[in-house]
Design a protein around this motif. Sequence first.
Motif, PDB file in Angstrom:
ATOM      1  N   MET A 190       0.857  -1.180   0.000  1.00  9.92           N
ATOM      2  CA  MET A 190       0.000   0.000   0.000  1.00  9.92           C
ATOM      3  C   MET A 190       0.902   1.241   0.000  1.00  9.92           C
ATOM      4  SD  MET A 190      -2.844   1.050   2.950  1.00  9.92           S
ATOM      5  CE  MET A 190      -3.642  -0.517   2.817  1.00  9.92           C
ATOM      6  N   ASN A 191       0.685   2.128  -0.968  1.00  9.93           N
ATOM      7  CA  ASN A 191       1.478   3.356  -0.972  1.00  9.93           C
ATOM      8  C   ASN A 191       0.830   4.388  -0.050  1.00  9.93           C
ATOM      9  OD1 ASN A 191      -0.537   4.845  -2.426  1.00  9.93           O
ATOM     10  ND2 ASN A 191       0.271   4.099  -4.371  1.00  9.93           N
ATOM     11  N   ARG A 192       1.482   5.529   0.102  1.00  8.58           N
ATOM     12  CA  ARG A 192       0.995   6.523   1.065  1.00  8.58           C
ATOM     13  C   ARG A 192      -0.352   7.117   0.673  1.00  8.58           C
ATOM     14  NH1 ARG A 192       5.270   9.677   4.640  1.00  8.58           N
ATOM     15  NH2 ARG A 192       6.118   7.813   5.594  1.00  8.58           N
ATOM     16  N   ARG A 193      -0.572   7.319  -0.613  1.00  8.13           N
ATOM     17  CA  ARG A 193      -1.866   7.856  -1.054  1.00  8.13           C
ATOM     18  C   ARG A 193      -2.978   6.869  -0.704  1.00  8.13           C
ATOM     19  NH1 ARG A 193      -2.773  11.272  -6.160  1.00  8.13           N
ATOM     20  NH2 ARG A 193      -1.788  12.679  -4.702  1.00  8.13           N
ATOM     21  N   GLN A 194      -2.748   5.603  -0.969  1.00  7.77           N
ATOM     22  CA  GLN A 194      -3.749   4.580  -0.631  1.00  7.77           C
ATOM     23  C   GLN A 194      -3.968   4.529   0.882  1.00  7.77           C
ATOM     24  OE1 GLN A 194      -1.600   1.410  -2.542  1.00  7.77           O
ATOM     25  NE2 GLN A 194      -3.047   1.321  -4.264  1.00  7.77           N
ATOM     26  N   ALA A 195      -2.890   4.667   1.645  1.00  2.38           N
ATOM     27  CA  ALA A 195      -3.019   4.668   3.107  1.00  2.38           C
ATOM     28  C   ALA A 195      -3.854   5.860   3.565  1.00  2.38           C
ATOM     29  CB  ALA A 195      -1.638   4.696   3.762  1.00  2.38           C
ATOM     30  N   ARG A 196      -3.658   7.025   2.935  1.00  2.00           N
ATOM     31  CA  ARG A 196      -4.460   8.195   3.287  1.00  2.00           C
ATOM     32  C   ARG A 196      -5.936   7.970   2.944  1.00  2.00           C
ATOM     33  NH1 ARG A 196       0.402  10.734   1.506  1.00  2.00           N
ATOM     34  NH2 ARG A 196       1.280  12.076   3.146  1.00  2.00           N
ATOM     35  N   GLU A 197      -6.190   7.356   1.789  1.00  2.00           N
ATOM     36  CA  GLU A 197      -7.578   7.068   1.405  1.00  2.00           C
ATOM     37  C   GLU A 197      -8.238   6.127   2.412  1.00  2.00           C
ATOM     38  OE1 GLU A 197      -7.478   5.616  -2.624  1.00  2.00           O
ATOM     39  OE2 GLU A 197      -6.955   7.588  -3.430  1.00  2.00           O
ATOM     40  N   LYS A 198      -7.496   5.096   2.822  1.00  2.31           N
ATOM     41  CA  LYS A 198      -8.034   4.156   3.811  1.00  2.31           C
ATOM     42  C   LYS A 198      -8.216   4.848   5.160  1.00  2.31           C
ATOM     43  CE  LYS A 198      -8.098   0.435   1.220  1.00  2.31           C
ATOM     44  NZ  LYS A 198      -9.350  -0.149   0.750  1.00  2.31           N
ATOM     45  N   ALA A 199      -7.260   5.705   5.538  1.00  3.79           N
ATOM     46  CA  ALA A 199      -7.378   6.446   6.805  1.00  3.79           C
ATOM     47  C   ALA A 199      -8.612   7.343   6.772  1.00  3.79           C
ATOM     48  CB  ALA A 199      -6.123   7.270   7.062  1.00  3.79           C
ATOM     49  N   LEU A 200      -8.866   7.966   5.631  1.00  4.64           N
ATOM     50  CA  LEU A 200     -10.064   8.783   5.474  1.00  4.64           C
ATOM     51  C   LEU A 200     -11.313   7.947   5.702  1.00  4.64           C
ATOM     52  CD1 LEU A 200     -11.708  11.270   4.597  1.00  4.64           C
ATOM     53  CD2 LEU A 200     -11.260  10.611   2.229  1.00  4.64           C
ATOM     54  N   GLN A 201     -11.352   6.768   5.124  1.00  2.00           N
ATOM     55  CA  GLN A 201     -12.502   5.885   5.300  1.00  2.00           C
ATOM     56  C   GLN A 201     -12.667   5.486   6.768  1.00  2.00           C
ATOM     57  OE1 GLN A 201     -11.780   2.648   2.608  1.00  2.00           O
ATOM     58  NE2 GLN A 201     -12.135   3.893   0.791  1.00  2.00           N
ATOM     59  N   SER A 225       1.674   0.344   8.168  1.00  6.44           N
ATOM     60  CA  SER A 225       2.138   1.139   9.317  1.00  6.44           C
ATOM     61  C   SER A 225       1.785   2.620   9.159  1.00  6.44           C
ATOM     62  CB  SER A 225       3.634   0.962   9.532  1.00  6.44           C
ATOM     63  OG  SER A 225       4.356   1.405   8.407  1.00  6.44           O
ATOM     64  N   PHE A 226       1.844   3.149   7.943  1.00  3.41           N
ATOM     65  CA  PHE A 226       1.497   4.557   7.730  1.00  3.41           C
ATOM     66  C   PHE A 226       0.007   4.776   7.963  1.00  3.41           C
ATOM     67  CE2 PHE A 226       0.661   8.267   4.841  1.00  3.41           C
ATOM     68  CZ  PHE A 226       1.308   9.215   5.631  1.00  3.41           C
ATOM     69  N   LEU A 227      -0.821   3.855   7.499  1.00  5.30           N
ATOM     70  CA  LEU A 227      -2.264   3.921   7.752  1.00  5.30           C
ATOM     71  C   LEU A 227      -2.521   3.947   9.254  1.00  5.30           C
ATOM     72  CD1 LEU A 227      -5.346   3.578   7.204  1.00  5.30           C
ATOM     73  CD2 LEU A 227      -4.902   1.124   6.996  1.00  5.30           C
ATOM     74  N   GLU A 228      -1.902   3.046   9.976  1.00  3.77           N
ATOM     75  CA  GLU A 228      -2.101   2.987  11.429  1.00  3.77           C
ATOM     76  C   GLU A 228      -1.603   4.267  12.107  1.00  3.77           C
ATOM     77  OE1 GLU A 228      -0.835  -0.650  13.231  1.00  3.77           O
ATOM     78  OE2 GLU A 228      -2.319  -1.818  12.098  1.00  3.77           O
ATOM     79  N   GLU A 229      -0.466   4.792  11.649  1.00  6.27           N
ATOM     80  CA  GLU A 229       0.041   6.049  12.215  1.00  6.27           C
ATOM     81  C   GLU A 229      -0.976   7.167  12.017  1.00  6.27           C
ATOM     82  OE1 GLU A 229       3.330   9.541  11.433  1.00  6.27           O
ATOM     83  OE2 GLU A 229       3.668   7.605  10.488  1.00  6.27           O
TER      84      GLU A 229
END
Length: 131
Positions: free
Chosen positions: A1-12, A39-43
């Motif tokens: 998962m790249n950072r953009r995808q992690a941000r999208e998931k974090a938004l959700q 890990s970035f998503l969790e952060e």
Amino acid sequence: MNRRQAREKALQVLFHLDLNEQEPQIAISNVLEEEATDSFLEELVFGTTSHKEEIDTIIKGNLENWTIERIGNVDRAILRIAIYEMKFASSIPTNVSMNEAIELAKTFGDDDSSKFINSVLSKVKDQLPVK
């Protein structure tokens, strides 16, 4: 998962948490379904939720003729993620956080979301120390 995808998931996840009282880890699991966590998503999720009160105070202080309760859930979640990154994630340049938030707003928000997000985050940026 790249950072953009992690941000999208974090938004959700943050959108989900805004609507339902739930533990962040459960919300992450629900959003990811069978996908592996990141890990970035969790952060982003845990950082944003643990600093939510302070982040919301920053948002409130940078709104003109608007209240935080009137902000749509998507826009509010985007602002929270971006402000978390801008204030607490020292390894991420402020401009990157702002650009990513604007892109999320273009994808997930309404027609005026990206302008609104940019306006609020520009004010926040002026108040934060330079990274």
